[in-house]
Design a protein around this motif. Sequence first.
Motif, short mmCIF file in Angstrom:
data_model
loop_
_atom_site.label_atom_id
_atom_site.label_comp_id
_atom_site.label_asym_id
_atom_site.label_seq_id
_atom_site.Cartn_x
_atom_site.Cartn_y
_atom_site.Cartn_z
N SER A 167 43.83 53.02 56.84
CA SER A 167 44.02 53.85 57.88
C SER A 167 45.62 53.60 58.59
O SER A 167 46.40 52.76 57.70
CB SER A 167 43.13 53.31 58.99
N GLU A 168 45.96 54.22 59.56
CA GLU A 168 47.35 54.06 59.88
C GLU A 168 47.88 52.80 60.32
O GLU A 168 48.82 52.18 60.24
CB GLU A 168 47.43 55.05 61.00
N THR A 169 46.63 51.96 60.69
CA THR A 169 47.04 50.68 61.33
C THR A 169 46.42 49.63 60.44
O THR A 169 46.44 48.36 61.10
CB THR A 169 46.50 50.44 62.85
N ARG A 170 45.70 49.95 59.32
CA ARG A 170 44.90 48.78 58.78
C ARG A 170 44.80 49.02 57.26
O ARG A 170 44.43 50.26 56.88
CB ARG A 170 43.38 48.64 59.41
N ILE A 171 44.87 48.04 56.44
CA ILE A 171 44.38 48.25 54.89
C ILE A 171 43.55 46.95 54.64
O ILE A 171 43.93 46.12 54.97
CB ILE A 171 45.78 48.22 54.13
N LEU A 172 42.76 47.11 53.89
CA LEU A 172 41.78 46.06 53.69
C LEU A 172 41.48 46.16 52.04
O LEU A 172 41.09 47.10 51.41
CB LEU A 172 40.44 46.37 54.43
N TRP A 173 41.59 45.03 51.54
CA TRP A 173 41.26 44.95 49.93
C TRP A 173 40.06 43.88 49.92
O TRP A 173 40.15 42.76 50.61
CB TRP A 173 42.47 44.12 49.31
N VAL A 174 38.94 44.31 49.18
CA VAL A 174 37.92 43.25 48.79
C VAL A 174 38.00 43.05 47.54
O VAL A 174 37.83 44.13 46.69
CB VAL A 174 36.47 43.96 49.56
N ASN A 175 38.06 41.82 47.25
CA ASN A 175 38.51 41.35 46.03
C ASN A 175 37.41 40.60 45.18
O ASN A 175 37.06 39.46 45.78
CB ASN A 175 39.74 40.54 45.69
N TYR A 176 36.55 41.13 44.31
CA TYR A 176 35.40 40.52 43.71
C TYR A 176 35.79 39.38 42.69
O TYR A 176 35.01 38.36 42.54
CB TYR A 176 34.20 41.30 42.91
N ASN A 177 36.75 39.53 42.06
CA ASN A 177 37.21 38.75 41.19
C ASN A 177 38.72 38.62 41.03
O ASN A 177 39.50 39.42 41.50
CB ASN A 177 36.57 38.69 39.60
N GLU A 178 39.11 37.47 40.20
CA GLU A 178 40.73 37.44 40.08
C GLU A 178 41.26 38.60 39.47
O GLU A 178 42.30 39.13 40.04
CB GLU A 178 40.79 36.10 39.48
N PRO A 179 40.89 39.14 38.25
CA PRO A 179 41.59 40.21 37.47
C PRO A 179 41.68 41.51 38.36
O PRO A 179 42.37 42.15 38.24
CB PRO A 179 40.57 40.14 36.31
#
Lengths: 366, 336
Positions: free
Chosen positions: A194-206
């Motif tokens: 969004s304009e004020t937020r970015i979210l990365w959810v990473n299940y694994n390293e690759p």
Amino acid sequence: MEKKIFLTLVLLLLCIPIFSIKVKGQELWYALNFELHFNADGTVIVRQKLHPFTAEGESWFGKPEIEEDIKAEEDIHVMFALLLFTSDPKRVKYEVISHVYRDDEEYVLCDVYGVREMVQFKGAYIIEVLIYLNTTDFVERLEDNTFRVRIRDSFTSSDPRSWIDVIEIKLDPQVKLMAYSWEPKTAKKPSEVSETRILWVNYNEPEAPNVYILDLYIPGLKLPERVVGYRVEIVDVKIRYRGVAVTVKQLGKPGYFFVRLVGEKLDITRKIYLEENEQKTVYIPAPLEGQEEVKVEVWYEDYLLDLETLDLVEKDSETTPSPIASKPFVVTSILVVVIVLSVIPVYGIKRMREKTSAVRSESRVK
Amino acid sequence: MGKRYLIIAVLVLAFVLPFNTIEWKSGRAEVLAETRIEFYNYTYIVHERALLVNKVGRVVREYVYVSIPRNTSRVYCRVLKVEPEPLRFETDEEGNVFALIFVEVKPEEELWINLTYTIRVSGYKVYFEKDRALWPPLEIARIYTDDSIYWNIDNETLRNLAYKVAYSDNPLETAEKIAKWVQDNLMYEITRGRKGSDHAIVKRGLGLAVRGDCVEVADTYVTMARVLGLPARTVFGFLLTTHEEKHWLNTSLQEGMNLLTHWGGHMWVQVYVPPWGWIDVEMLEDLSRPKIGDFTNLHVPFGVEGKTFYGSGLLEFIIPSYLELEYIEFDFKRGE
């Protein structure tokens, strides 16, 4: 799933043979969730949420020995926060705004079992660090107050199997997100933007990016044009046999400095350490043939502190002739002298003989 | 008659000697231009296998990172087989190569990882024209004389030591002096954990010494070199004693020095000296003298560390997460 730091109770590394050995014992892992809050004044707050667990997925949150360990290792966690934005943590200005504390109500996510499902651990050890972006080296000005900020996963960087499970980037209302990307491209895109937020959810390293790249408008961020406190002046520059001798004087804080010669296809740098008020002469061997002028520069990290231009054409006459140049002249002179000296006696004897024979012939005439 | 002879002799000299001088100068320049390097290429075929065991008590699904020798101007590696099949090959921040393998292992089950690759190593010997050695360009100096978790250039003891024993106007001389000092003051012992140069340097009598194994030797060297502005980095891989031999490590054994009889995992140093570029420095192959630019093809380099703060995690060759690495073996044979 996991990973991340694998710190722990009893992991030993054998080194001559470069190799890690795991000795029997409990091995612990941390789920890592990071929140990065970019402020309008050019700072960023890194809030790390950690949750320890075993390989079986059992939470060890709240065990007194773990709590002690995490507190004792606070410096390491601070270091990982700084390394998000720099390769050289010593250069970064920061403040620990919250030392490690325990929050029983927080949640930390991690795909412990490698099945692309986040386990939600309750409770977190939290540490918060305020970082001044203008002292980091992963920030580049694009235009006016727009900057490219590269956030490197400091865990992957130090151990290929580790990564940050969740990274949430929040922006002050005055900070504008202009663009975003990530490296490598094989990693997954953010889950939410969004304009004020970015979210990365990473299940694994690759799937986790190694680098998160944000183009941000940050009104209060000013990148320094000069470094504060470090002053070194060039006192003297002399051409010496096959090189240049540069005398520099320290007028500020002690530290390492680069003394550099730059010319056409010439870039030679010596690094020196100068104590406070120290004056030192450093000799830089350099092939100066064909150079009309060279610049002598003094640098502290990325900052040019002093500069002088050396005109080699003019200086030529002042140059001490090198042994290579002077030797042939000496050899020539010596040979000439030797030949002259050897010829003189021959010439003299011949003259004497001529005189004698003249006398003799005179007598004969008589 | 004699006067004429004298004049002629002087005139001849006046003409001939300058020409000789020019020829002598250009002859010298040619010598300078061609420092001699001899290469000794050798190709190995390597069979590598590693045993991973699931002791976790649940099914483990994870990625295993397998270090592969990186290609450089002096090393060429061609991978012939990787089992289980890797998802892809990647590089870390240092540019070192690894294979990424996904595995799924049931409780108490074992998994073998098998690799076969050929690796051509160019051993070499540089016959240096020492006067040609130059200090590095600024960008190289910035990157490779910086500090790291293992190379603390702000350690006053190491800084004073470096200036005292190895300061020189010639970078090759600096490289030699550091190597000589480290070699002369080494208290060799196999070390657990990587201590970094801060802890590798210890007091001995009235002086200082380096205590540790090849890693501490390399770390101390790199720190001292970087203090003096000589770009330096570490190389990890193997040092063999012959061209055909098997190296193995059982991670459950604690063997002390006996380990050296069957395991040649090794770390050494490279320094950057124009115009030659990166030159290998070996201090443990021949304890009577350090070898600089004299690199035997018994070295098998896998990767380097020089740019990142924490170095490379790939030093460990096979890197699982929850699985336990029990055994690893490298069988070196002559390749085609």
